[in-house]
Design a protein around this motif. Structure first.
Motif, mmCIF file in Angstrom:
data_model
loop_
_atom_site.group_PDB
_atom_site.id
_atom_site.type_symbol
_atom_site.label_atom_id
_atom_site.label_comp_id
_atom_site.label_asym_id
_atom_site.label_seq_id
_atom_site.Cartn_x
_atom_site.Cartn_y
_atom_site.Cartn_z
ATOM 1 N N ARG A 1 52.978 2.890 16.339
ATOM 2 C CA ARG A 1 52.363 1.574 16.099
ATOM 3 C C ARG A 1 51.614 1.085 17.331
ATOM 4 N NH1 ARG A 1 56.604 -2.105 12.494
ATOM 5 N NH2 ARG A 1 56.145 -1.059 10.531
ATOM 6 N N LYS A 2 52.232 1.277 18.498
ATOM 7 C CA LYS A 2 51.554 0.855 19.731
ATOM 8 C C LYS A 2 50.178 1.493 19.812
ATOM 9 C CE LYS A 2 55.562 0.204 22.659
ATOM 10 N NZ LYS A 2 56.394 0.811 23.689
ATOM 11 N N LEU A 3 50.116 2.744 19.407
ATOM 12 C CA LEU A 3 48.852 3.488 19.506
ATOM 13 C C LEU A 3 47.829 2.995 18.488
ATOM 14 C CD1 LEU A 3 47.775 5.904 21.157
ATOM 15 C CD2 LEU A 3 48.422 7.358 19.243
ATOM 16 N N ILE A 4 48.233 2.930 17.238
ATOM 17 C CA ILE A 4 47.233 2.617 16.204
ATOM 18 C C ILE A 4 46.875 1.135 16.154
ATOM 19 C CG2 ILE A 4 47.787 4.612 14.751
ATOM 20 C CD1 ILE A 4 49.258 2.609 12.879
ATOM 21 N N TYR A 5 47.738 0.275 16.690
ATOM 22 C CA TYR A 5 47.413 -1.146 16.733
ATOM 23 C C TYR A 5 46.379 -1.446 17.830
ATOM 24 C CZ TYR A 5 51.389 -2.554 13.705
ATOM 25 O OH TYR A 5 52.261 -2.735 12.660
ATOM 26 N N THR A 6 46.273 -0.548 18.802
ATOM 27 C CA THR A 6 45.430 -0.819 19.969
ATOM 28 C C THR A 6 44.006 -0.335 19.725
ATOM 29 O OG1 THR A 6 47.403 -0.401 21.275
ATOM 30 C CG2 THR A 6 45.347 -0.613 22.477
ATOM 31 N N ARG A 7 43.053 -1.232 19.926
ATOM 32 C CA ARG A 7 41.654 -0.895 19.634
ATOM 33 C C ARG A 7 41.125 0.212 20.561
ATOM 34 N NH1 ARG A 7 37.761 -5.959 19.509
ATOM 35 N NH2 ARG A 7 39.468 -6.822 18.315
ATOM 36 N N ILE B 1 47.120 8.742 29.636
ATOM 37 C CA ILE B 1 47.334 7.814 30.757
ATOM 38 C C ILE B 1 47.537 6.397 30.217
ATOM 39 C CG2 ILE B 1 46.226 6.715 32.764
ATOM 40 C CD1 ILE B 1 44.820 9.419 33.275
ATOM 41 N N ALA B 2 46.689 6.012 29.250
ATOM 42 C CA ALA B 2 46.776 4.657 28.690
ATOM 43 C C ALA B 2 48.113 4.444 27.979
ATOM 44 C CB ALA B 2 45.620 4.420 27.720
ATOM 45 N N ILE B 3 48.588 5.452 27.250
ATOM 46 C CA ILE B 3 49.841 5.312 26.503
ATOM 47 C C ILE B 3 50.987 4.932 27.436
ATOM 48 C CG2 ILE B 3 51.628 6.691 25.333
ATOM 49 C CD1 ILE B 3 49.373 8.040 23.758
ATOM 50 N N MET B 4 51.028 5.549 28.598
ATOM 51 C CA MET B 4 52.119 5.249 29.541
ATOM 52 C C MET B 4 51.748 4.106 30.481
ATOM 53 S SD MET B 4 55.137 6.409 29.986
ATOM 54 C CE MET B 4 56.412 5.745 31.023
ATOM 55 N N GLY B 5 50.543 4.185 31.030
ATOM 56 C CA GLY B 5 50.152 3.236 32.074
ATOM 57 C C GLY B 5 50.060 1.803 31.583
ATOM 58 N N ASN B 6 49.532 1.603 30.391
ATOM 59 C CA ASN B 6 49.394 0.243 29.860
ATOM 60 C C ASN B 6 50.748 -0.416 29.652
ATOM 61 O OD1 ASN B 6 46.649 0.218 29.909
ATOM 62 N ND2 ASN B 6 46.395 0.813 27.765
ATOM 63 N N GLU B 7 51.729 0.408 29.385
ATOM 64 C CA GLU B 7 53.092 -0.089 29.190
ATOM 65 C C GLU B 7 53.549 -0.878 30.423
ATOM 66 O OE1 GLU B 7 56.543 0.067 26.684
ATOM 67 O OE2 GLU B 7 54.801 1.288 26.316
ATOM 68 N N PHE B 8 53.268 -0.320 31.594
ATOM 69 C CA PHE B 8 53.667 -0.986 32.837
ATOM 70 C C PHE B 8 52.676 -2.086 33.199
ATOM 71 C CE2 PHE B 8 55.816 3.143 33.255
ATOM 72 C CZ PHE B 8 57.107 2.684 33.426
ATOM 73 N N GLN B 9 51.388 -1.814 32.978
ATOM 74 C CA GLN B 9 50.358 -2.790 33.357
ATOM 75 C C GLN B 9 50.520 -4.102 32.567
ATOM 76 O OE1 GLN B 9 47.201 -1.572 35.333
ATOM 77 N NE2 GLN B 9 45.610 -2.572 34.174
#
Lengths: 234, 262
Positions: free
Chosen positions: B9-15, B76-84
């Motif tokens: 969901r995190k992936l497909i919800y994100t534009r 990178i976005a899948i993991m990095g955005n989690e922290f950002q």
């Protein structure tokens, strides 16, 4: 009966000791205020309690277990840590659905909790468009998503206007009336005097006083009790 | 399954996810359409008979996999955005056993990387086919399409997994993404150009190796190496890429488990 126990908890970051030898208990069925000024170490202690940070020494246990060892943590403990935890580009509802899915909670419950925190109308709004008060309420919605008995709330009143604070007070009272146990951290001592049953006061990482509100405050205010406690511990 | 659903969901919800796919499609087309014209323009330097040589045609089709950069960026976005975003707080409150979260992210990233690479490679294949249609004498080997699909699947999964690990290691997402782009698009290309012995061990060299493209140039340029004849074959290339993915995933997991969540 104690449901949360800090035992000799110490957390240091390089040369800075954020929490030092904290030993305290939180009783079931009550609202316990974890109070102290900004930078006192409240959030750090709560992060250790919730397995978001690793203690340097000591323990922080919930019903005798580390948070990370709870079988279904969201259904046992609801937590708010600051106002973070959400993807600002997604709506409040989508953020809740993501969190609900990870704990095996149905999507319908996300709508229910949004209604409980008065965010139904803003459910499809992006979180980055939420006011601070709305973000606080969304955090509370996350905390009650799994219908837990225990709530750990870090500064939930931060940034709320008087109406928001009054709403929060009523919200917490309703929860305790339903048998919830709440540990709530705050630096707003005057407000907490009207909200909490028991008090833990922390200053510069150390516990300086604890007890029921009546015992700690006596005939004065919580602020006066805090200053007395800090001076006595110096 | 709950965690996989949540990560999905995190992936497909994100534009931005759809932006990465669009980027991969664009890069695949940009690489593949002009490839036939480039090869034809260089025919004086090439061995064999230019596009009459199936190896050269394979080289053109290999450009269809050019979107792999975006599989790395997506990881990178899948993991990095989690922290950002601070989203890591709610993620780890819901699932305090972080290794489970990380495995879920790796699985979802690998799956999304494969899908992204399959779509972009198929489009790139069409682009290469279009370019080659201007040269009717061009010959294609029957195994080319299968090689392309295998390359797309392996490179998509491996680079997305490497991306997740990089996202765990580098706290700043923009620096991680910028670094990844510079590494893949500049540094690796320069290493391959000037030091083929080392270049064949790099992800882009191994991706070419998977395609089993054997191109030899007659160039008299002493210090440049545009040939792919000394690259590893498909078996070793796949094995090395999977090894890299395992190492990156291991290091990323180790760092994530030790990190305090701010």
């Amino acid at each position: 009966m104690s449901i949360i126990a800090f035992q000799g908890l110490t957390k240091a970051y390089k040369d800075v000791v954020a929490v030092k030898d904290l030993t305290a208990n939180v009783e079931a069925g009550r609202i316990t205020g974890f109070l102290g000024p900004n930078g006192a170490g409240k959030s750090t202690a709560l992060k250790c309690l919730l397995s978001l940070a690793t203690p340097t020494s000591g323990t922080a246990l919930i019903r005798g277990a580390k948070y990370q060892d709870l079988v279904n943590p969201m259904k046992e403990v609801g937590a708010v840590i600051e106002t973070g935890g959400f993807n600002p580009s997604l709506s409040g509802l989508k953020n809740l659905r993501i969190i609900a899915a990870s704990a095996g909670i149905g999507d319908g419950r996300a709508l229910e909790v949004l209604e409980l925190v008065d965010l139904t109308d803003a459910r499809n709004k992006k979180v980055k468009q939420y006011s601070l008060g709305m973000k606080q309420r969304l955090s509370l919605a996350t905390a009650i998503l799994g219908e837990p008995e225990i709530l750990v709330l870090d500064e939930p009143a931060n940034g709320l206007d008087p109406i928001g604070i009054a709403w929060l007070r009523d919200f917490l009272k309703k929860l305790t009336a339903n048998g919830h146990s709440i540990l709530i951290s705050s630096h707003q001592l005057a407000e907490m005097q009207n909200t909490v049953d028991d008090v833990l006061i922390i200053h510069k990482g150390r516990l300086v006083t604890e007890g029921t509100m009546a015992n700690v405050v006596g005939s004065g205010t919580l602020e006066e009790a805090f200053i007395r406690s800090v001076e006595a511990s110096a | 399954m709950n965690l996989l659903k949540s990560e999905f969901r995190k992936l497909i919800y994100t534009r931005s996810f759809y932006g990465y796919i669009a980027g991969a499609l664009f890069l695949a087309l940009l690489s593949s359409i002009p490839a036939a014209f480039s090869v034809n323009a260089l025919k004086a330097e090439l061995s064999g008979s230019s596009l009459m040589d199936p190896q050269m045609v394979d080289g053109v089709y290999a450009k269809a996999t050019g979107g792999y950069l975006f599989a790395l960026i997506m990881g990178i976005a899948i993991m990095g955005n989690e922290f950002q975003n601070g989203q890591a707080i709610s993620t780890f409150l819901a699932t305090p056993k972080r290794i489970k979260v990380l495995y879920s992210k790796l699985i979802v990233a690998a799956g999304a990387g494969i899908i992204m690479m399959l779509i972009s490679t198929l489009l790139g294949f069409v682009g290469a086919y279009f370019g080659l249609s201007f040269y009717p004498h061009a010959k294609v080997e029957s195994s080319t399409f299968l090689d392309l699909i295998i390359t797309a699947v392996v490179s998509g999964a491996v680079l997305a997994v490497m991306g997740v690990a990089i996202g765990a290691l580098v706290r700043n997402v923009k620096i991680a993404m910028g670094g990844a782009v510079i590494w893949l698009q500049v540094v690796e290309k320069l290493i391959v150009l000037f030091w083929i012995t080392g270049g064949k061990f790099l992800p882009s060299g191994l991706i070419v190796g998977m395609m089993n493209v054997r191109i030899t140039l007659r160039s008299q340029q002493r210090y440049l190496n545009l040939s792919t004849g000394s690259f590893f074959g498909p078996g070793i290339s796949i094995a090395l890429l999977l090894l890299y993915a395992a190492i990156f995933a291991g290091v990323g997991s180790w760092v994530s488990l030790r990190r305090d969540i701010d």
